[in-house]
Design an enzyme around this catalytic site. Structure first.
Site, PDB file in Angstrom:
ATOM      1  N   GLU A 149       6.691  33.726  52.905  1.00 30.54           N
ATOM      2  CA  GLU A 149       6.946  34.468  51.673  1.00 30.54           C
ATOM      3  C   GLU A 149       7.567  33.551  50.619  1.00 30.54           C
ATOM      4  O   GLU A 149       7.216  33.581  49.445  1.00 30.54           O
ATOM      5  CB  GLU A 149       7.897  35.645  51.954  1.00 30.54           C
ATOM      6  N   TYR A 150       8.495  32.723  51.099  1.00 32.60           N
ATOM      7  CA  TYR A 150       9.161  31.790  50.193  1.00 32.60           C
ATOM      8  C   TYR A 150       8.142  30.813  49.606  1.00 32.60           C
ATOM      9  O   TYR A 150       8.109  30.566  48.406  1.00 32.60           O
ATOM     10  CB  TYR A 150      10.248  31.046  50.973  1.00 32.60           C
ATOM     11  N   LEU A 155      15.439  32.203  79.627  1.00 35.52           N
ATOM     12  CA  LEU A 155      14.972  32.863  80.839  1.00 35.52           C
ATOM     13  C   LEU A 155      13.598  33.474  80.620  1.00 35.52           C
ATOM     14  O   LEU A 155      13.268  33.916  79.531  1.00 35.52           O
ATOM     15  CB  LEU A 155      15.944  33.980  81.236  1.00 35.52           C
ATOM     16  N   LYS A 165      22.716  41.781  80.398  1.00 39.86           N
ATOM     17  CA  LYS A 165      22.348  40.667  79.520  1.00 39.86           C
ATOM     18  C   LYS A 165      22.958  40.921  78.145  1.00 39.86           C
ATOM     19  O   LYS A 165      22.522  41.825  77.427  1.00 39.86           O
ATOM     20  CB  LYS A 165      20.826  40.564  79.418  1.00 39.86           C
ATOM     21  N   LYS A 174      19.736  36.681  89.203  1.00 41.44           N
ATOM     22  CA  LYS A 174      19.747  35.267  89.598  1.00 41.44           C
ATOM     23  C   LYS A 174      19.803  35.152  91.113  1.00 41.44           C
ATOM     24  O   LYS A 174      20.467  35.965  91.765  1.00 41.44           O
ATOM     25  CB  LYS A 174      20.981  34.555  89.014  1.00 41.44           C
ATOM     26  N   LYS A 199      14.122  43.104  80.658  1.00 38.68           N
ATOM     27  CA  LYS A 199      14.449  43.663  79.352  1.00 38.68           C
ATOM     28  C   LYS A 199      14.348  45.188  79.361  1.00 38.68           C
ATOM     29  O   LYS A 199      13.526  45.758  80.071  1.00 38.68           O
ATOM     30  CB  LYS A 199      13.489  43.104  78.287  1.00 38.68           C
ATOM     31  N   CYS A 232     -11.031  28.131  60.363  1.00 36.90           N
ATOM     32  CA  CYS A 232     -11.530  27.448  59.173  1.00 36.90           C
ATOM     33  C   CYS A 232     -12.269  26.201  59.617  1.00 36.90           C
ATOM     34  O   CYS A 232     -11.809  25.450  60.461  1.00 36.90           O
ATOM     35  CB  CYS A 232     -10.342  27.081  58.289  1.00 36.90           C
ATOM     36  N   CYS A 266      -9.054  20.970  54.286  1.00 37.89           N
ATOM     37  CA  CYS A 266      -8.269  22.201  54.198  1.00 37.89           C
ATOM     38  C   CYS A 266      -6.785  21.888  54.029  1.00 37.89           C
ATOM     39  O   CYS A 266      -6.148  21.365  54.931  1.00 37.89           O
ATOM     40  CB  CYS A 266      -8.477  23.044  55.454  1.00 37.89           C
TER      41      CYS A 266
HETATM   42 ZN   LIG Z   1      -9.244  26.006  55.238  1.00 37.14          ZN
END
Ligand SMILES: [Zn+2]
Length: 713
Positions: free
Chosen positions: A42-43, A90, A125, A297, A321, A439, A445
């Site tokens: 975006e920047y 992990l 965790k 572990k 998770k 591409c 390019c």
């Molecule tokens: Zn290209």
């Protein structure tokens, strides 16, 4: 957005104002705070548009335009610390079945029988910021963030202000690295945000960001005011063992004065682990720390060291998770990004929405087929999902909310950067059409060229400090750097007056062409620093150099395998050049490297088949000398540098463990016997490989003899 060509003079002036302002705000956020609002893409888009408008209306360009700046190095604030032992991440488990499989995998690797016990620990965790604390002779010597796992930021002064972190230990090993998580409790987080808002400052998005931002304050006095806490969960280098098991070692850290999570328990099976997981999950909301899963572990430390590591993760631990969190938002646009191998990747731009405490404004769309399969259209209401650190993704389109007239998305058939045709190739090995559209512009390019340069200078590749993604993009755009070799002529061109990098100001406010002497001097310093880090990059390790070239399918692990096998860049390159014929010995040698398959080998071979790649590498080698690889550990052992092949059934250990051990001792492990093989380790039932080894006069040893050789090493 209106094309630049159609802008009136007034509109252009207004937009230059808006873009300049946005870039300056973004720079400030990026350098001074811990929460950049914009992604790099975006920047870059803002800067690109500004440059285009300035080119179309040169008279409107402001003397202090940010388009003239190269930007500062983001890591300039804190010194760097190299971890004595890498801080690994992990592997993740998401389903119950993954946990059962993990336990099975460990048992198989260790060759445990049905009646052999395998004890594992389970603990919450912590969702915080990883920190490594190094104590020498009982005194805190340094505190470092994880960084890229090898090199982190020195935050010692700030860490010392945290009450849970002792500055002195008594009765500790002479060298002790304690690892754990810095975190903020939800209650403290709410209090901090109230105070920040009352002071007119911006509040943090979640406790994790607040902890990270607080630890990385430039002024330790500010960190001291923040309610940070620390849980120890492991260790790095130690001069003596902390115990015989994970559980005992953690008890030792507890006794030394560290906070250790009280919910850590020992389990005897996958079923036990899952019941602990359910219990922790149901208590999650009541804990005074945020967690995002449960870590398991292997308890016995001798087992841990036998299991060792694969790539960047230990084989003896896994993070289970909690399920992902979801939210509904609107897909505003689909952007196409072009990668360094030309892959066109669709990215969803979303109306920002909070998912599990984090603001999400972009999500991955994977690929063309995925968009078609889910029939995702711009303007759709969508469900976005976020799990841990994984990039958010769109899981569902809410069809009943679809606007009338929404059009099916047409994936571009041309590269958005260079307009070359973008195609989906057929995989020669499988005959399947690639899911990725690429591409075909190759060298013409610009997007690919910039991405290749960014990869080349990145931390895990050549690690050139002071040359970040933004600087590379800017210097490419201004034709100062077009290929890697150009980086190494910057200093000479500056000295000759061909370019003037001193006029690119670099500080946290961003973006001014400098006039006064003092500022000129500051800037001169950062350019000199950049030149120094370029100088330092002239003798990279062989594996970094191979990785930096950005050959398709050749990641860090493969680059390391190539480096260990071929030892010098010349040997690698000449073998790759000679391997184009699949029947050649050179090609067979590539395939004999353990862990290298046809696809990966083809990545290296095809790279060197292109004359322009060979020419670019030659220009680069005029400036850079990759160091010959040496055996990393156990360099003096009897088997260091030897090529070893295993065959037959081993009795006392699995093939995987034997291979891992050989590599740890500096040997190369090959999959097939050739004239280059030094040792064949023959287990029970060894057949054709044994015969071939005898024909070639290769030394054949029994498993027992091999164990003696490795234990002597
Ligand atoms: Zn290209």
């Amino acid at each position: 957005m209106k094309p630049v060509k159609q802008l009136t003079r007034d509109e252009a002036a207004a937009e230059i104002d808006r873009l300049t302002n946005e870039i300056q705000v973004a720079d400030e956020e990026y350098y001074a705070k811990d929460k950049p609002r914009l992604t790099d893409a975006e920047y870059d888009a803002l800067r690109r548009r500004l440059i285009l408008i300035e080119r179309a209306f040169p008279k409107l360009k402001q003397p202090d335009s940010p388009s003239d700046s190269v930007g500062a190095s983001p890591s300039a604030t804190f010194a760097k610390i190299e971890h004595a032992q890498a801080m690994l991440s992990l592997d993740n488990a998401f389903e119950d079945a993954d946990v059962a499989e993990f336990v099975e995998r460990v048992r198989r690797f260790l060759k445990l029988g049905a009646n052999d016990a395998l004890v594992l620990t389970a603990e919450p965790k912590i969702d915080g910021l990883s920190l490594s604390l190094r104590y020498e002779a009982g005194a805190l010597k340094s505190a470092a963030t994880r960084g890229d796992g090898r090199i982190g930021e020195d935050v010692t002064a700030n860490a010392l202000t945290i009450e849970d972190i002792p500055s002195r230990l008594s009765g500790a090993p002479d060298v002790l690295e304690v690892r754990g998580e810095v975190y903020m409790s939800p209650a403290d987080f709410a209090g901090l945000n109230d105070r920040l808002r009352a002071a007119g400052d911006e509040a943090a998005a979640n406790p994790r960001n607040a902890a990270a931002g607080s630890l990385r304050q430039i002024d330790p006095a500010v960190t001291a005011m923040r309610p940070l806490k620390f849980f120890a969960h492991g260790w790095g280098e130690t001069s003596e063992p902390l115990g015989e098991t994970q559980f005992d070692a953690m008890a030792r850290l507890d006794a030394l004065g560290f906070q250790v999570n009280p919910r850590m328990t020992r389990c005897g099976s996958a079923v036990d682990l899952l019941s602990v997981y359910r219990r922790i999950e149901s208590d999650r909301a009541g804990l005074d720390y945020d967690i995002d899963g449960v870590v398991y572990k292997v308890d016995r430390l001798d087992y841990q060291s036998r299991l060792g590591f694969v790539s960047r993760s230990p084989r003896w631990a896994i993070a289970h998770k909690f399920p992902a969190e979801r939210a509904t938002t609107v897909l505003e646009a689909i952007d196409i990004q072009v990668g360094r191998t030309g892959a066109l990747t669709p990215v969803a731009r979303l109306t920002p929405v909070t998912v599990g405490g984090v603001v999400v404004s972009n999500a991955t769309l994977h690929n063309e087929d995925e968009i078609a399969r889910k029939d995702i259209r711009v303007g759709d209401a969508v469900i976005v999902q976020r799990a841990g650190d994984v990039i958010p993704q769109i899981v569902e389109v809410l069809l009943d909310k679809r606007l009338k007239g929404a059009k099916r998305y047409k994936f571009p058939q041309n590269c958005p950067s260079c307009d070359s045709a973008a195609v989906r190739e057929e995989n020669p090995a499988t005959g399947k059409i690639d899911v990725v559209r690429r591409c075909t512009g190759g060298l013409v390019c610009p997007a690919q060229a910039v991405e290749r340069l960014k990869h080349f200078v990145s931390r895990r590749a050549m690690d050139i400090d002071g040359l970040g993604e933004k600087q590379v993009a800017a210097l490419f755009e201004e034709r100062i750097i077009r290929e890697p070799a150009d980086i190494f002529t910057l200093a000479a061109r500056q000295a000759a007056g061909d370019i003037d990098l001193y006029t690119y100001k670099k500080d946290k406010k961003g973006a001014f062409v400098v006039k006064d002497g003092e500022r000129q001097a500051t800037n001169r310093k950062s350019v000199e620093n950049l030149f120094a880090s370029i100088e330092a990059a002239r003798a990279p390790s062989l594996e970094r150099f191979i990785f930096a070239l950005g050959m398709r399918h050749v990641g860090e692990t493969t680059a390391r395998l190539f480096a260990q096998h071929f030892q010098t860049f010349d040997a690698f390159a000449s073998m790759a050049k000679g391997a184009h014929d699949r029947e050649s010995d050179a090609f067979k040698e590539f395939l004999s490297i353990d862990g290298v398959g046809e696809l990966v080998a083809a990545g290296a071979i095809n790279f060197f088949a292109e004359p322009h790649n060979r020419a670019a590498v030659d220009r680069l080698l005029a400036a850079v000398s990759p160091q010959a690889a040496k055996a990393p550990i156990g360099g003096s052992s009897a088997i260091a540098g030897k090529t070893v092949v295993f065959t037959g059934t081993l009795e006392t250990m699995t093939r995987d463990e034997a291979k891992a051990q050989a590599i740890a001792l500096g040997a190369k492990v090959a999959g097939s016997v050739s004239a280059r093989t030094d040792i064949l380790v023959a287990g029970a039932g060894a057949g054709s490989k044994m015969k071939k080894a005898e024909e070639l006069g290769v030394r054949v040893v029994t498993e027992e003899a091999w164990r003696e050789m490795t234990s002597a090493a």
